[in-house]
Design a protein around this motif. Structure first.
Motif, short mmCIF file in Angstrom:
data_model
loop_
_atom_site.label_atom_id
_atom_site.label_comp_id
_atom_site.label_asym_id
_atom_site.label_seq_id
_atom_site.Cartn_x
_atom_site.Cartn_y
_atom_site.Cartn_z
N CYS A 220 0.84 -1.22 0.00
CA CYS A 220 0.00 0.00 0.00
C CYS A 220 0.87 1.26 0.00
N MET A 221 1.92 1.26 0.83
CA MET A 221 2.78 2.44 0.92
C MET A 221 3.52 2.68 -0.39
N LEU A 222 3.99 1.60 -1.03
CA LEU A 222 4.67 1.74 -2.32
C LEU A 222 3.69 2.23 -3.39
N PHE A 223 2.44 1.73 -3.35
CA PHE A 223 1.42 2.16 -4.32
C PHE A 223 1.14 3.65 -4.16
N VAL A 224 1.03 4.09 -2.92
CA VAL A 224 0.80 5.53 -2.66
C VAL A 224 1.98 6.35 -3.17
N ALA A 225 3.20 5.89 -2.87
CA ALA A 225 4.41 6.64 -3.24
C ALA A 225 4.63 6.68 -4.75
N LEU A 226 4.33 5.57 -5.43
CA LEU A 226 4.69 5.45 -6.85
C LEU A 226 3.52 5.60 -7.81
N GLU A 251 16.52 11.19 -1.98
CA GLU A 251 17.26 12.12 -1.13
C GLU A 251 16.59 12.41 0.20
N SER A 252 15.30 12.07 0.31
CA SER A 252 14.62 12.25 1.60
C SER A 252 14.19 10.90 2.18
N GLY A 253 13.61 10.06 1.33
CA GLY A 253 13.06 8.78 1.79
C GLY A 253 14.10 7.84 2.36
N ILE A 293 1.40 16.88 10.15
CA ILE A 293 0.05 16.55 9.66
C ILE A 293 0.03 15.75 8.36
N ASN A 294 1.15 15.68 7.63
CA ASN A 294 1.16 14.92 6.38
C ASN A 294 1.58 13.49 6.67
N MET A 295 0.60 12.63 6.97
CA MET A 295 0.90 11.30 7.51
C MET A 295 0.24 10.18 6.71
N ALA A 296 0.56 10.12 5.42
CA ALA A 296 -0.03 9.07 4.57
C ALA A 296 0.34 7.68 5.07
N GLY A 297 1.60 7.50 5.48
CA GLY A 297 2.04 6.19 5.98
C GLY A 297 1.30 5.78 7.23
N ALA A 298 1.04 6.74 8.12
CA ALA A 298 0.29 6.44 9.34
C ALA A 298 -1.14 6.04 9.01
N ALA A 299 -1.76 6.70 8.03
CA ALA A 299 -3.13 6.36 7.62
C ALA A 299 -3.19 4.93 7.09
N VAL A 300 -2.16 4.54 6.34
CA VAL A 300 -2.09 3.16 5.82
C VAL A 300 -1.97 2.17 6.98
N THR A 301 -1.08 2.44 7.92
CA THR A 301 -0.87 1.54 9.07
C THR A 301 -2.16 1.36 9.87
N ILE A 302 -2.82 2.47 10.19
CA ILE A 302 -4.06 2.41 10.98
C ILE A 302 -5.13 1.60 10.26
N SER A 303 -5.32 1.85 8.96
CA SER A 303 -6.38 1.16 8.20
C SER A 303 -6.09 -0.32 8.04
N VAL A 304 -4.86 -0.67 7.65
CA VAL A 304 -4.52 -2.08 7.38
C VAL A 304 -4.60 -2.91 8.66
N THR A 380 7.71 6.15 7.71
CA THR A 380 8.43 7.42 7.82
C THR A 380 8.99 7.87 6.49
N ALA A 381 9.50 6.92 5.70
CA ALA A 381 10.04 7.26 4.37
C ALA A 381 8.95 7.86 3.49
N LEU A 382 7.75 7.27 3.52
CA LEU A 382 6.63 7.80 2.72
C LEU A 382 6.22 9.18 3.23
N ASN A 383 6.02 9.30 4.54
CA ASN A 383 5.58 10.58 5.11
C ASN A 383 6.56 11.71 4.77
N SER A 384 7.84 11.47 5.03
CA SER A 384 8.83 12.55 4.93
C SER A 384 9.12 12.94 3.49
N SER A 385 9.26 11.97 2.61
CA SER A 385 9.55 12.30 1.20
C SER A 385 8.38 13.04 0.56
#
Length: 412
Positions: A220-226, A251-253, A293-304, A380-385
Motif C-alpha cells: 500500500c505504501m509503495l502504491f501511494v508513493a509510486l 534524497e529524503s526517503g 500533519i502529512n501522515m499518509a504512511g500512518a493512515a495506511v498503518t491504521i487502516s490495514v 516514515t520514508a513515505l511521510n517525509s519524502s
C-alpha cells in the motif's frame, strides 16, 4: 588523504549514502561482533539531527514570516490541501487493498505500560495543547506543532521590528542552516551505523510469521508513493512527475527510512527544498508542518491493521463504514504526532468503529510493535519524502501559471 577526501566530496550525497549502506550491511553479516562500535555513528547522526532540527524550524519560520513582503505568494493553501488529500487517499488505498487481500493475524499479547487515546476528541485535544505548549519546553521535547505555532506568532510580532533586528534573526537562521549542512555531510557514516544496528539487533526472523500483513502494508505504501502521489503531482504541474518523485524518495526517503523519524528528517528536507530552488518562505513552514500533519504512511498503518483485526474476528463490514474508516484514519494520522507511540496507539480508536474491545485492539498494537522494524521505516520514508514532493508540486504549479518553464529533468 587530502586527494581521497577531495574525490569523496565530489561524489553525490546519495551515492555516498549507498556506499555507507552497503558497508553497514556487509559488516553486519560478516563481522557483527568486531564491528559493533560503529553503532555509535548512527546514534550520533540521529542525535545531531534531532538536536539541530527544533532550533532550525524556530529561526527559519520566524525569519521567513518577519521578513515576508505583503502580497508575496507562499502557496500554503495548495500545500495543506495536498497534505490532507494525500493522507485521506492513502487511507482509502489501504482500505481497498485490505478488502482485495484480506489478512488474518495471530494476535500478540497486549502491550504493557501504554495507554491508547480514548477517542478522536482526545487526539485533537492533545494536538491543541501541544500548540500552546511552553516554547522552551516545546524546543526541549521537539514538539514541532508547538515550535511552529510560537515561530509564527514571534514572526508576526517581529514584522514591524527594526531592520537590524530582522537581519540578526536572518543571520542566525543562515548559521543554523549551515550547521545542518555540516551534519548532513556525515549521513553516510550515520546510515552505516543505523543499518548495522537494525540488522544485528532486530534481524528478520520475527517478521516471517507476519509476512502477508507486511506485504499488504508495504505494498500500500509503495502504491501511494509510486502511483497515487505522482498522479496528484501530475494534476498540479502537467508534466511527468516521476523524476521529481524519485528524487524525493532518493534524497529524503532513504534517510527517513533509517532514522525512522520525520522530525529528524526535517533538516534533510529543508536542504532538498533549497536544492530544488523552492521559495524559502514556503518550505520553511510547510516542511515542519508536513512532519506533523502529512501522515499518509500512518493512515495506511491504521487502516490495514484495523481491518486485519476485523478479518481475524470475522466481522462483516459494509462500504459506508469502510469509507468512514478512511476518513477516521486520515484524521487520526494527522493527530498521530501528538500521541506517544504515534500511529500504532491510534489503532484501538479505529477498532472501536467496529465494536472491537480494547483488550483485543491492544493485541493488534502488539503485532504492530513486532513488525515495527519495517512498518515504521517504510511509513516514515513515505511521510517525509511526500512533504518535499507536495511542497515542490504546489510551487511548480505557480511557476506554470506564471509561464515560467519547469524543467523537471534538470531539477531532478
Amino acid at each position: 588523504m587530502k586527494e581521497l577526501l577531495r574525490k569523496w566530496n565530489q561524489v553525490s550525497l546519495v551515492k555516498q549514502i549507498i556506499v555507507g549502506l552497503i558497508i553497514g550491511i556487509g559488516l553486519a553479516v560478516a563481522i557483527p561482533e568486531i564491528a559493533k562500535p560503529i553503532v555509535i555513528f548512527g546514534t550520533l547522526f540521529v542525535g545531531a539531527l534531532k538536536a539541530v532540527a527544533p532550533v532550525l524550524v524556530l529561526f527559519l519560520v520566524m525569519s521567513a514570516i518577519a521578513q515576508h513582503k505583503q502580497g508575496h505568494k507562499t502557496n500554503m493553501k495548495s500545500i495543506i490541501v495536498l497534505y490532507l488529500l494525500g493522507t485521506f487517499l492513502a487511507g482509502l488505498v489501504a482500505v481497498v487493498a485490505s478488502f482485495v487481500f484480506p489478512v488474518s493475524i495471530t494476535l500478540a499479547k497486549g502491550v504493557e505500560g501504554v495507554t491508547a487515546p480514548g477517542g478522536v476528541v482526545e487526539v485533537l485535544k492533545t494536538l491543541l495543547l501541544n500548540i500552546v505548549d511552553n516554547p522552551v519546553k516545546a524546543i526541549y521535547n521537539a514538539n514541532y506543532i508547538g515550535i511552529l505555532a510560537w515561530a509564527i506568532v514571534l514572526g508576526f510580532a517581529l514584522k514591524n521590528a527594526a531592520d537590524s533586528t530582522k537581519t540578526m534573526i536572518a543571520n542566525v537562521s543562515d548559521a543554523v542552516s549551515k550547521m545542518v549542512t555540516w551534519v548532513i555531510k556525515f549521513a553516510p557514516l550515520g546510515i552505516m551505523g543505523l543499518v548495522f544496528e537494525s540488522i544485528t539487533t532486530n534481524g528478520l526472523e520475527s517478521l516471517l510469521s507476519y509476512g502477508k500483513l507486511l506485504a499488504v502494508l508495504i505494498g500500500c505504501m509503495l502504491f501511494v508513493a509510486l502511483v497515487v502521489n505522482p498522479i496528484m503531482v501530475y494534476a498540479m504541474i502537467g508534466k511527468n512527475p516521476y523524476p521529481l518523485t524519485l528524487k524525493c524518495i532518493r534524497e529524503s526517503g532513504i534517510t527517513a527510512f533509517f532514522t525512522r523519524s520525520s522530525a529528524s528528517n526535517i533538516p534533510v528536507n529543508m536542504k532538498l527544498c533549497e536544492k530544488l530552488g523552492l521559495n524559502k518562505d514556503a518550505y520553511s513552514v510547510s516542511i515542519p508542518l508536513g512532519a506533523t500533519i502529512n501522515m499518509a504512511g500512518a493512515a495506511v498503518t491504521i487502516s490495514v491493521l484495523t481491518l486485519a483485526a476485523v478479518h481475524t474476528l470475522g466481522i462483516d463490514v459494509d462500504i459506508p463504514t469502510a469509507l468512514l474508516l478512511s476518513v477516521l484514519s486520515a484524521v487520526c494520522a494527522c493527530g498521530a504526532s501528538g500521541v506517544a507511540g504515534g500511529s500504532l496507539l491510534l489503532i484501538p480508536l479505529a477498532c472501536s468503529l467496529f465494536g472491537i474491545p480494547d483488550d483485543i485492539a491492544m493485541q493488534v498494537v502488539g503485532v504492530g510493535f513486532i513488525i515495527g522494524v519495517l512498518q515504521d521505516s517504510f511509513e516514515t520514508a513515505l511521510n517525509s519524502s511526500t512533504d518535499v514532493l507536495f511542497t515542490a508540486a504546489a510551487e511548480y504549479k505557480e511557476w506554470r501559471k506564471d509561464g515560467k518553464d519547469i524543467n523537471i529533468q534538470e531539477v531532478a
